[in-house]
Design an enzyme around this catalytic site. Structure first.
Site, mmCIF file in Angstrom:
data_model
loop_
_atom_site.group_PDB
_atom_site.id
_atom_site.type_symbol
_atom_site.label_atom_id
_atom_site.label_comp_id
_atom_site.label_asym_id
_atom_site.label_seq_id
_atom_site.Cartn_x
_atom_site.Cartn_y
_atom_site.Cartn_z
ATOM 1 N N HIS A 37 0.842 -1.207 0.000
ATOM 2 C CA HIS A 37 0.000 0.000 0.000
ATOM 3 C C HIS A 37 0.878 1.260 0.000
ATOM 4 C CE1 HIS A 37 -2.724 -2.885 2.332
ATOM 5 N NE2 HIS A 37 -3.468 -2.575 1.282
ATOM 6 N N GLN A 61 -17.946 -7.293 -0.683
ATOM 7 C CA GLN A 61 -17.054 -8.111 -1.517
ATOM 8 C C GLN A 61 -16.619 -9.400 -0.825
ATOM 9 O OE1 GLN A 61 -14.107 -4.811 -1.744
ATOM 10 N NE2 GLN A 61 -12.577 -6.417 -1.587
ATOM 11 N N GLN A 152 -8.779 -8.134 -10.458
ATOM 12 C CA GLN A 152 -9.498 -6.932 -10.008
ATOM 13 C C GLN A 152 -9.150 -5.742 -10.908
ATOM 14 O OE1 GLN A 152 -9.824 -6.206 -5.717
ATOM 15 N NE2 GLN A 152 -8.550 -4.420 -5.993
ATOM 16 N N MET A 183 3.275 -9.266 -0.458
ATOM 17 C CA MET A 183 2.737 -8.675 0.774
ATOM 18 C C MET A 183 1.227 -8.613 0.687
ATOM 19 S SD MET A 183 5.443 -5.765 1.627
ATOM 20 C CE MET A 183 7.105 -6.227 2.070
HETATM 21 P P1 AMP Z 1 -6.367 -4.161 -0.220
HETATM 22 O O1 AMP Z 1 -6.211 -3.282 0.986
HETATM 23 O O2 AMP Z 1 -5.816 -5.527 -0.032
HETATM 24 O O3 AMP Z 1 -7.769 -4.122 -0.770
HETATM 25 O O4 AMP Z 1 -5.441 -3.542 -1.358
HETATM 26 C C1 AMP Z 1 -5.549 -2.195 -1.723
HETATM 27 C C2 AMP Z 1 -4.667 -1.955 -2.926
HETATM 28 O O5 AMP Z 1 -3.326 -2.266 -2.599
HETATM 29 C C3 AMP Z 1 -5.047 -2.815 -4.133
HETATM 30 O O6 AMP Z 1 -4.949 -2.047 -5.320
HETATM 31 C C4 AMP Z 1 -3.996 -3.903 -4.102
HETATM 32 O O7 AMP Z 1 -3.711 -4.466 -5.366
HETATM 33 C C5 AMP Z 1 -2.791 -3.134 -3.581
HETATM 34 N N1 AMP Z 1 -1.840 -4.070 -3.000
HETATM 35 C C6 AMP Z 1 -2.103 -5.069 -2.113
HETATM 36 N N2 AMP Z 1 -0.986 -5.779 -1.871
HETATM 37 C C7 AMP Z 1 0.002 -5.245 -2.631
HETATM 38 C C8 AMP Z 1 1.377 -5.544 -2.833
HETATM 39 N N3 AMP Z 1 1.978 -6.549 -2.213
HETATM 40 N N4 AMP Z 1 2.082 -4.765 -3.692
HETATM 41 C C9 AMP Z 1 1.489 -3.738 -4.345
HETATM 42 N N5 AMP Z 1 0.186 -3.402 -4.198
HETATM 43 C C10 AMP Z 1 -0.550 -4.142 -3.358
#
Ligand code: AMP
Length: 285
Positions: A37, A61, A152, A183
């Protein structure tokens, strides 16, 4: 940095910046922030004058038997990370603010039937609807998403195009632990041993990539079987729910691998104990 809870308030803030010519960006998240993030936040700050991070664990979701209730949450920790990263606004609405007698959903068809769609019914309708609602609340010029959630991203790109949403989508690379594990907020469910074992997933993605680029196999299924055998030999306790080799736009399985040219996406989902993880790798052939 300010925390905004109301849609009308974040809309007013965005209107103000937009009419003074400032670029507004949104990083949508479900919180429990990690380096992945943070990399999106940093890219957003490089490109834009105003960065809004949304923190909202979106109930729509999650399937009925999924981890909505136990999804990790720590707003104070997220706040401190955002402040350190010089985020301008956190948009953190309550569920009622987002879904007050809501009757409208966005469903992107076809792309959502495959990969994750087979295991998480209705998941992408929840995602598409909440992201469109966040876009309409924050009115960003751009949004920043991670490659980690490849399907997604494909769904959201199609939604933005099909609905003429006036927003640019930026995809940032997946951040990984030293052992290759992507991560994820859900990694907090894993024991240290499971985290170590989970490094096999990135290994399997890279093995698949090597086999695709060798260009010796005509059928993707030949590669998928080899990958299954490798997993059984190295980590028999890990259950692979799917491992698929597709194009990176419509996520169609590649039929003629030898002659395919373009962006290849290898995606997988695996269960380690009770924890379900997804990962992917994208490359050009
Ligand atoms: P989430 O909080 O899991 O819904 O993720 C929010 C955003 O962070 C989404 O666009 C994810 O694809 C991105 N994200 C989650 N994990 C990673 C990662 N390891 N590297 C880069 N972006 C990430």
């Amino acid at each position: 940095m300010k925390v905004i809870k109301e849609i009308s308030a974040i809309q007013d803030i965005s209107d103000y910046y937009r009419c003074t010519g400032k670029k507004v960006a949104l990083v949508p998240t479900m919180g429990f922030l990690h380096e992945g993030h943070i990399s999106l936040i940093q890219k957003s700050r490089e490109d834009n004058e105003v960065t809004v991070v949304s923190i909202f664990v979106n109930p729509t979701q999650f399937g009925v038997n999924e981890d909505f209730n136990k999804y990790p949450r720590d707003f104070k920790r997220d706040y401190d990370i955002c402040e350190k990263e010089r985020v301008d606004y956190i948009f953190n609405p309550e569920t009622m603010e987002m879904y007050d007698n809501s009757l409208t959903n966005i469903t992107v068809s076809e792309i959502t039937d495959r990969l994750e769609g087979k295991f998480r019914q209705g998941h992408f309708t929840g995602v598409a609807t909440v992201v469109m609602k966040l876009i309409n609340a924050v009115k960003p010029h751009s949004i920043y998403l991670g490659q980690k959630d490849a399907q997604q991203n494909a769904v959201l790109k199609k939604m933005v195009k099909d609905l003429n949403a006036d927003v640019k989508i930026n995809i940032c690379e997946t951040k990984r632990e030293e052992n290759g594990l992507a991560m994820s907020s859900r990694n907090s469910y894993l024991t240290p041993e499971q985290k170590a074992d989970a490094s096999i997933l990135y290994y399997l993605l890279n093995e698949g990539k090597k086999l695709v680029l060798e260009n010796q196999r005509k059928e993707v299924n030949d590669i998928i079987s080899e990958i299954g055998i490798t997993l059984k030999q190295k980590q028999p306790g890990i259950e692979l729910q799917y491992y698929e080799i597709t194009d990176n736009e419509n996520l169609d399985s590649i039929t003629d691998l030898k002659n395919f040219k373009g962006e290849v996406l290898i995606s997988l989902a695996a269960k380690i104990g009770n924890t379900r993880l997804i990962d992917n790798i994208v490359f050009t052939k």
